[in-house]
Design a protein around this motif. Sequence first.
Motif, PDB file in Angstrom:
ATOM      1  N   THR B  79       0.839  -1.203   0.000  1.00  0.00           N
ATOM      2  CA  THR B  79       0.000   0.000   0.000  1.00  0.00           C
ATOM      3  C   THR B  79       0.878   1.260   0.000  1.00  0.00           C
ATOM      4  O   THR B  79       0.750   2.159   0.842  1.00  0.00           O
ATOM      5  CB  THR B  79      -1.006  -0.001   1.169  1.00  0.00           C
ATOM      6  N   GLY B  84      -2.036   3.262  -2.192  1.00  0.00           N
ATOM      7  CA  GLY B  84      -1.674   2.146  -3.061  1.00  0.00           C
ATOM      8  C   GLY B  84      -2.172   2.277  -4.495  1.00  0.00           C
ATOM      9  O   GLY B  84      -2.142   1.305  -5.254  1.00  0.00           O
ATOM     10  N   GLY B 173       1.461  -1.693  -4.758  1.00  0.00           N
ATOM     11  CA  GLY B 173       0.266  -0.876  -4.614  1.00  0.00           C
ATOM     12  C   GLY B 173      -0.585  -1.458  -3.494  1.00  0.00           C
ATOM     13  O   GLY B 173      -0.064  -2.094  -2.572  1.00  0.00           O
ATOM     14  N   ARG B 174      -1.889  -1.275  -3.577  1.00  0.00           N
ATOM     15  CA  ARG B 174      -2.749  -1.690  -2.472  1.00  0.00           C
ATOM     16  C   ARG B 174      -2.610  -3.185  -2.210  1.00  0.00           C
ATOM     17  O   ARG B 174      -2.727  -4.003  -3.127  1.00  0.00           O
ATOM     18  CB  ARG B 174      -4.213  -1.348  -2.791  1.00  0.00           C
TER      19      ARG B 174
END
Lengths: 101, 453
Positions: B79, B84, B173-174
Amino acid sequence: MTDRVSDIVQKVRSKNAGPFWVTLDLFCGSAPAFERITRGLSDEKIASLLGLESGALKRFELPDLHVLKFSAPRPAVQGIREDRDMHGAGWAVLIAELEID
Amino acid sequence: MVKVLVPSGALGLGYDPVALKRGIAANPDLIAIDGGSTDSGPFYLGEGVSKYARASTKKEWAGLIVARQAAGVPLVIGTAGTCGAGRAVDWLVDITDEILRETGTSARVAVLKSDQSARHLKASLAQGHITPLQPAPDISEALLDACSNIVALAGAEQINAALDTGADIVIAGRTTDTAIIAALPLARGCHAGAAWHGAKIGECGALCATNPQSGVIMLEFDAEGFTVTPLADGAYASPHTVSAHMLYENSDPFLLYEPGGHLDVTDARYTALDERRVRVEGSRWVPSDRYTVKLEGARIAGYQTILMALIRDPRYVAASDHWCADVSEKCSQKVSDRLALAPDAFHIELRQIGKNATLGALETAIGDPVELGILAIITADTQDIAVEIGKLLNPYLLHHPLTSGEEQPSFAFPFSPPEIDRGPLWEFCLNHVLTLQDPMDGFDLQVLELGLD
């Protein structure tokens, strides 16, 4: 005799549990405090204080930790126009100031 | 055995450098840190930006890159950039490149992006692959199109795919908060329940121990369970502090849903190994039939302008409810007249700071404030309309009398101009899961060589 919840427990904490839920933890600190708090705080009492249907509340009693926990869908999803409290912090104070038998 | 070193609950919150050194000396297999959360609200996902200062992020990330080089193991962040989203991931990739160049080094960096295109999600929706969680906003093609960013929360599978590239650094990212910690123990065959449970206990760093601000903890995973060891001076984990962490930001203290299944800690046993370390066994991982990832999306729900006036006159403080209602009503009438807007095309709220601003109608304590802040919040379809309404409201906030006969009052304005454009009002509008055939569907994995050529 009535007491404030804050006079009985060690700590009341409210936090988001994701943007759609809020969760409330009452750390009672001892078995007698846990007994009194679980007896004194019915689902109906908590729900009415928070403006929720009592069926919306999830209740967890954790005697080993002396913790009573409530979770509920946020009345206003985090951050929408109607939400006043981005992190769900205010509920803890409302519960801490409640008087119970 | 797999050792994961967690420097803190989030990059940007700081960590104890002495404890970090101690962690490196203990030969971890991986350093993992979370980069974000939804907890600060929908703006960050909406815009794709970080909550923390670039300077803090750079300084702390540089310290972890040095620690990684010393340990010779991968460094993983999940994240990245608070939300994220791709833009926030790119921001941290840029910072990483800058750090590596400034220190005269290079690194192999795997970049995992979790962004989901509205086009793909509309097809998934039509095929019945998107399922609502409770409570979920209504979903539609129009809603998906309205989101500026949609991300899916990656699990252990996507993190392991990134680690399998042989990268020195993984910028993801997330992800779920836990996936970055659970991934390696799972890949190496550690107990699955312990991998996820240890990850949940450790995802906020030393928040599961005393001296929570110190950040740094070590998690050791094996075939039966896990052990948590806080590394800062004065930080101690006990069965109580560790088990209590399952309560934190979790609506159910026994269950945690992840991509591919859920963790059940109902039968977990917490044992103190000594005054600092806790051993946990008995947690269960329950695989699900479908592989699902949770979706998050943010869209613009309007634009806001705010104003603040301060009321100190005791007569007005005492009658503030009446005064606020009267100002709102008269100004709304003027907005209808001057801007030809329908009543549902704009919203004016006067929030009384010092009275019930936190809790609104739920407030139970009646105070006796000496002054009140009147926070006016205007919401409209565009910023131009919102600020125009602010200008119509301005004279009322400055001079509106309680009764028509009295001399014109004036109230305190802290700023000129009092109208402050707040920009878009973002809202989270997805609480759904997406079923994937393959965990990498919809995730993008690239490997970059960053730093000196």
